[in-house]
Design a protein around this motif. Structure first.
Motif, short mmCIF file in Angstrom:
data_model
loop_
_atom_site.label_atom_id
_atom_site.label_comp_id
_atom_site.label_asym_id
_atom_site.label_seq_id
_atom_site.Cartn_x
_atom_site.Cartn_y
_atom_site.Cartn_z
N GLU A 521 0.82 -1.21 0.00
CA GLU A 521 0.00 0.00 0.00
C GLU A 521 0.86 1.27 0.00
OE1 GLU A 521 -3.12 0.30 -0.44
OE2 GLU A 521 -3.54 -1.87 -0.46
N ALA A 522 2.01 1.20 0.69
CA ALA A 522 2.89 2.37 0.73
C ALA A 522 3.44 2.69 -0.65
CB ALA A 522 4.02 2.13 1.72
N LEU A 523 3.82 1.66 -1.41
CA LEU A 523 4.33 1.90 -2.75
C LEU A 523 3.24 2.44 -3.67
CD1 LEU A 523 6.63 -1.22 -3.22
CD2 LEU A 523 7.33 1.15 -2.90
N ALA A 524 2.06 1.87 -3.57
CA ALA A 524 0.95 2.34 -4.40
C ALA A 524 0.60 3.79 -4.04
CB ALA A 524 -0.26 1.43 -4.21
N LEU A 525 0.59 4.09 -2.72
CA LEU A 525 0.28 5.45 -2.28
C LEU A 525 1.35 6.43 -2.76
CD1 LEU A 525 -1.35 7.45 -0.53
CD2 LEU A 525 0.06 6.75 1.42
N ALA A 526 2.61 6.06 -2.62
CA ALA A 526 3.70 6.95 -3.05
C ALA A 526 3.61 7.23 -4.54
CB ALA A 526 5.05 6.32 -2.71
N SER A 527 3.27 6.22 -5.32
CA SER A 527 3.14 6.42 -6.77
C SER A 527 2.01 7.38 -7.09
CB SER A 527 2.91 5.06 -7.45
OG SER A 527 2.75 5.23 -8.84
N GLU A 528 0.88 7.20 -6.43
CA GLU A 528 -0.28 8.06 -6.69
C GLU A 528 -0.01 9.50 -6.26
OE1 GLU A 528 -3.61 6.38 -4.72
OE2 GLU A 528 -3.44 4.43 -5.73
N VAL A 529 0.54 9.68 -5.06
CA VAL A 529 0.78 11.04 -4.55
C VAL A 529 1.83 11.73 -5.40
CG1 VAL A 529 1.68 12.34 -2.59
CG2 VAL A 529 0.07 10.47 -2.20
N ALA A 530 2.86 11.01 -5.81
CA ALA A 530 3.90 11.62 -6.66
C ALA A 530 3.29 12.13 -7.96
CB ALA A 530 5.00 10.61 -6.92
N ASP A 531 2.40 11.34 -8.56
CA ASP A 531 1.76 11.77 -9.80
C ASP A 531 0.83 12.95 -9.56
OD1 ASP A 531 3.14 9.82 -11.13
OD2 ASP A 531 1.49 8.36 -11.10
N GLU A 532 0.07 12.91 -8.47
CA GLU A 532 -0.89 13.98 -8.18
C GLU A 532 -0.19 15.30 -7.87
OE1 GLU A 532 -3.17 12.60 -4.92
OE2 GLU A 532 -4.19 11.00 -6.05
N GLU A 533 0.88 15.24 -7.11
CA GLU A 533 1.52 16.45 -6.59
C GLU A 533 2.72 16.90 -7.41
OE1 GLU A 533 0.24 18.18 -4.17
OE2 GLU A 533 -1.27 16.75 -3.50
N GLY A 534 3.09 16.12 -8.43
CA GLY A 534 4.28 16.47 -9.21
C GLY A 534 5.55 16.25 -8.42
N LEU A 535 5.55 15.22 -7.59
CA LEU A 535 6.71 14.90 -6.76
C LEU A 535 7.51 13.76 -7.36
CD1 LEU A 535 5.27 15.00 -3.13
CD2 LEU A 535 6.90 16.60 -4.12
N GLN A 536 8.68 13.60 -6.86
CA GLN A 536 9.54 12.48 -7.19
C GLN A 536 9.81 11.71 -5.91
OE1 GLN A 536 13.73 13.33 -8.03
NE2 GLN A 536 13.58 12.07 -9.88
N TYR A 537 9.44 10.43 -5.88
CA TYR A 537 9.66 9.59 -4.71
C TYR A 537 10.67 8.52 -5.08
CZ TYR A 537 8.97 6.53 -0.72
OH TYR A 537 9.19 5.76 0.41
N ILE A 538 11.79 8.48 -4.37
CA ILE A 538 12.87 7.53 -4.64
C ILE A 538 13.00 6.61 -3.43
CG2 ILE A 538 15.33 7.27 -5.13
CD1 ILE A 538 15.26 10.13 -6.27
N ALA A 539 13.02 5.30 -3.70
CA ALA A 539 13.18 4.32 -2.62
C ALA A 539 14.06 3.19 -3.11
CB ALA A 539 11.84 3.78 -2.16
N THR A 540 14.85 2.65 -2.21
CA THR A 540 15.67 1.47 -2.53
C THR A 540 14.99 0.24 -1.92
OG1 THR A 540 17.06 1.70 -0.56
CG2 THR A 540 17.76 2.87 -2.56
N PHE A 541 15.13 -0.88 -2.61
CA PHE A 541 14.44 -2.11 -2.18
C PHE A 541 15.28 -3.32 -2.48
CE2 PHE A 541 10.44 0.10 -1.61
CZ PHE A 541 9.74 -0.70 -0.73
N ASN A 542 15.10 -4.35 -1.64
CA ASN A 542 15.60 -5.67 -1.95
C ASN A 542 14.57 -6.39 -2.83
OD1 ASN A 542 18.03 -5.48 -0.54
ND2 ASN A 542 17.05 -6.16 1.39
N SER A 543 15.04 -7.20 -3.72
CA SER A 543 14.16 -7.82 -4.70
C SER A 543 13.08 -8.70 -4.07
CB SER A 543 14.99 -8.64 -5.70
OG SER A 543 15.76 -9.61 -5.01
N ASP A 544 13.42 -9.41 -2.99
CA ASP A 544 12.42 -10.29 -2.38
C ASP A 544 11.29 -9.49 -1.76
OD1 ASP A 544 14.13 -9.23 -0.51
OD2 ASP A 544 14.23 -11.03 0.73
N LYS A 545 11.61 -8.34 -1.16
CA LYS A 545 10.58 -7.48 -0.58
C LYS A 545 9.68 -6.93 -1.68
CE LYS A 545 9.52 -5.50 3.50
NZ LYS A 545 9.31 -6.27 4.74
#
Length: 579
Positions: A521-545
């Motif tokens: 949900e956090a990734l989906a929310l970050a994607s939506e808010v970034a598109d709505e607000e004109g933001l850039q959200y950068i996150a690092t992740f491990n592949s299994d997560k």
């Protein structure tokens, strides 16, 4: 918006960013065992390098200053307010105080098509440009800094920034942390930073109170009562010396006068001794006068008879001649003793005591009313010493007053600040509603609409208190998602109102221990808010997560950025080699 992170080392794997959600993935290579780790692939190093490019100080042992990296020039390409083209900013660990930037500079030809030159900029100037251009901080902004604001938008695991929603490092004071967050949220950060002054005063007071318990305290500083008395005495000494100097008259031949006074004093002091001697002599003279009577002449007759028998014819002088001779001796002695007595009495009566006393008085008066030039200089030096001692006593008195000041003064200032801040929060109801509503919306997106989630913003006793509440059992995962929601709230509000840049960066450590559903949900929310607000959200992740998030319903494929990091020994990490 961030565009690219690169380096002049060809082994470094350039990272390209884009608008919206950016996911930098660390994969496990096909032959990896379950016990292999992807720590060291460069996920957290990416965050460190972004901070380095954006003005972080590079202390000894920091990533860019390590021997294998210190000569590498790292370059961040990013959008910059007021510029059509992206800005490039570069730093290397070997010269951490110098920033290379292509902000508008001198034109090579001075013509119409001026070439923008890369120029060296001192690090303080670069951080000042970040404050004024990216965060729109005013010229005077005590308690708030661009670096602290950046640490809220780009949290570092190395600084333990994921331990607390408001603080970005454990030693950060609550007042400073709240002031920086208040600025991003549009609250009165000046009032919030006012708690810093109170905290400093209280800390100083605690330290000095501890010092006052030291037995040597009174010897070094003393109490206000004792110092007041010493100051009064010292002021009297200074005033007296000033009057003496003002009335001082330089006397010519002062040393000769001093010798004359000493001589007269000795003569005056010797007068009583001479009187004693003369009185004793006078008594002796008077006894001698009393004893100087006519002698008994009977023995003369007997003597003459004997002489007439023994020396017949040889006695030429008659008895009367002898009697006359003796009488003349007695008269002469009486006359001599009388003369000596008269002279002695005259000396006693006519001693020059008065004249000597007058001379001594005149000489001493001249000495008292003035002195030699050396004496005036000595007085002036003594006055300077007394004045310095008086000033030192006054400083000690001020220190003692500060130390003995009642806690009521600090309490009164705190109450005054609390009242002002509470009133300001009432007047800024729109800002508090915006922040609270956004946080609630984000938290409910992660934990459900029936979950109580809100911000409490109030004037506390030691700082502005900004507390995030999510109704749930306390756990590491929920606390980290509180940080996620609060950071996203601050980034959105700051960007909306021109108080911050358009990017937010989170390290993969933020998602450690978080349930897969909330990560999805956090990734989906970050994607939506970034598109709505004109933001850039950068996150690092491990592949299994990230794979579990995909299974949960979020497709990350369109948000993955290059390079793909892995745990191969030589080339898989961000730097292209292991160190």
């Amino acid at each position: 918006m961030l565009r690219r992170l690169s380096a002049d080392d060809p082994r470094f794997r350039t990272v390209d960013f884009r608008p919206g959600l950016n996911l930098l993935l660390a994969e496990a290579h096909p032959g990896a065992a379950r016990t292999d780790s992807r720590n060291g692939t460069g996920k957290s190093s990416l965050v460190e390098l972004l901070h380095f490019a954006l003005g972080a100080r590079a202390g000894k042992g920091s990533l860019p200053t390590r021997p294998k990296l210190r000569n590498t020039l790292f370059t961040l390409t990013m959008d910059w307010p007021g510029q059509d083209d992206p800005l490039q900013v570069s730093r290397r660990g070997a010269q951490p105080g110098i920033v290379l930037t292509d902000l508008p500079g001198v034109a090579e030809d001075g013509g119409l098509f001026a070439i923008r030159l890369t120029r060296e900029m001192p690090l303080p100037e670069w951080t000042a440009r970040i404050e004024t251009d990216l965060f729109r901080l005013p010229g005077d902004h005590p308690g708030v800094s661009g670096r602290s604001l950046m640490s809220l938008l780009v949290r570092r695991v190395g600084s333990h920034a994921f331990n607390d929603p408001v603080r970005t490092y454990p030693q950060q004071s609550a007042a400073e942390a709240a002031a920086n967050l208040a600025y991003l949220l549009g609250l009165d950060w000046r009032l919030a930073s006012g708690y810093r002054d109170i905290a400093v005063r209280e800390a100083t007071r605690r330290q000095l109170r501890s010092a006052m318990n030291d037995p040597t305290w009174n010897q070094v500083v003393g109490t206000t009562a004792d110092l007041r008395g010493k100051i009064i005495v010292a002021e009297g000494d200074v005033d007296r010396l000033r009057r003496e100097i003002a009335a001082f008259r330089v006397v010519p031949a002062y040393e000769e006068l001093q010798r004359r006074a000493d001589e007269l004093d000795q003569r005056v002091r010797s007068l009583p001794e001479q009187d004693v001697i003369d009185r004793r002599n006078l008594a002796d003279l008077r006894r001698a006068v009393d004893e100087a009577n006519d002698p008994d002449m009977a023995y003369v007759d007997a003597v003459y008879q004997e002489l007439g028998i023994t020396l017949p014819g040889r006695v030429h002088r008659t008895f009367e001649d002898v009697r006359g001779f003796h009488a003349s001796i007695v008269r002469n002695r009486r006359r001599y003793l009388a003369d000596e007595t008269t002279e002695t009495e005259a000396r006693l009566a006519e001693r020059e005591r008065a004249r000597l006393g007058e001379q001594l008085t005149e000489t001493l008066t001249a000495l008292r009313e003035g002195g030699a030039l050396d004496g005036l200089t000595a007085l002036q030096q003594l006055l300077a010493q007394k004045q310095a001692a008086l000033e030192a006593l006054r400083k000690q008195h001020e220190t003692a007053q500060f130390m003995e000041a009642s806690q009521r003064e600090i309490t009164a200032r705190r109450v005054e600040l609390q009242e002002a801040l509470e009133l300001d929060l009432e007047e800024r109801g729109e800002q508090t509603r915006e922040a609270t509503w956004l946080f609630s919306r984000f938290a409910r997106r992660l934990y459900g609409q029936d979950r109580d989630a809100y911000l409490t913003i109030r004037a506390g006793t030691s700082s502005m208190e900004i507390t995030a509440h999510v109704d749930s059992r306390d756990s590491v995962g929920i606390n980290k998602m509180v940080i996620f929601c609060l950071d996203l709230t601050a980034a959105v509000i700051a960007h909306r109102h021109g108080r911050g840049p358009d990017f937010l960066v989170h390290d993969s450590h933020l998602f450690d221990g978080v349930d897969d559903r909330q990560v999805t949900e956090a990734l989906a929310l970050a994607s939506e808010v970034a598109d709505e607000e004109g933001l850039q959200y950068i996150a690092t992740f491990n592949s299994d997560k990230l794979e579990r998030a995909r299974l949960g319903g979020f497709d990350p494929s369109s948000h993955l950025i290059e390079p793909r990091l892995d745990d191969t020994y030589d080339e898989g990490g961000l730097f292209g080699f292991w160190f």
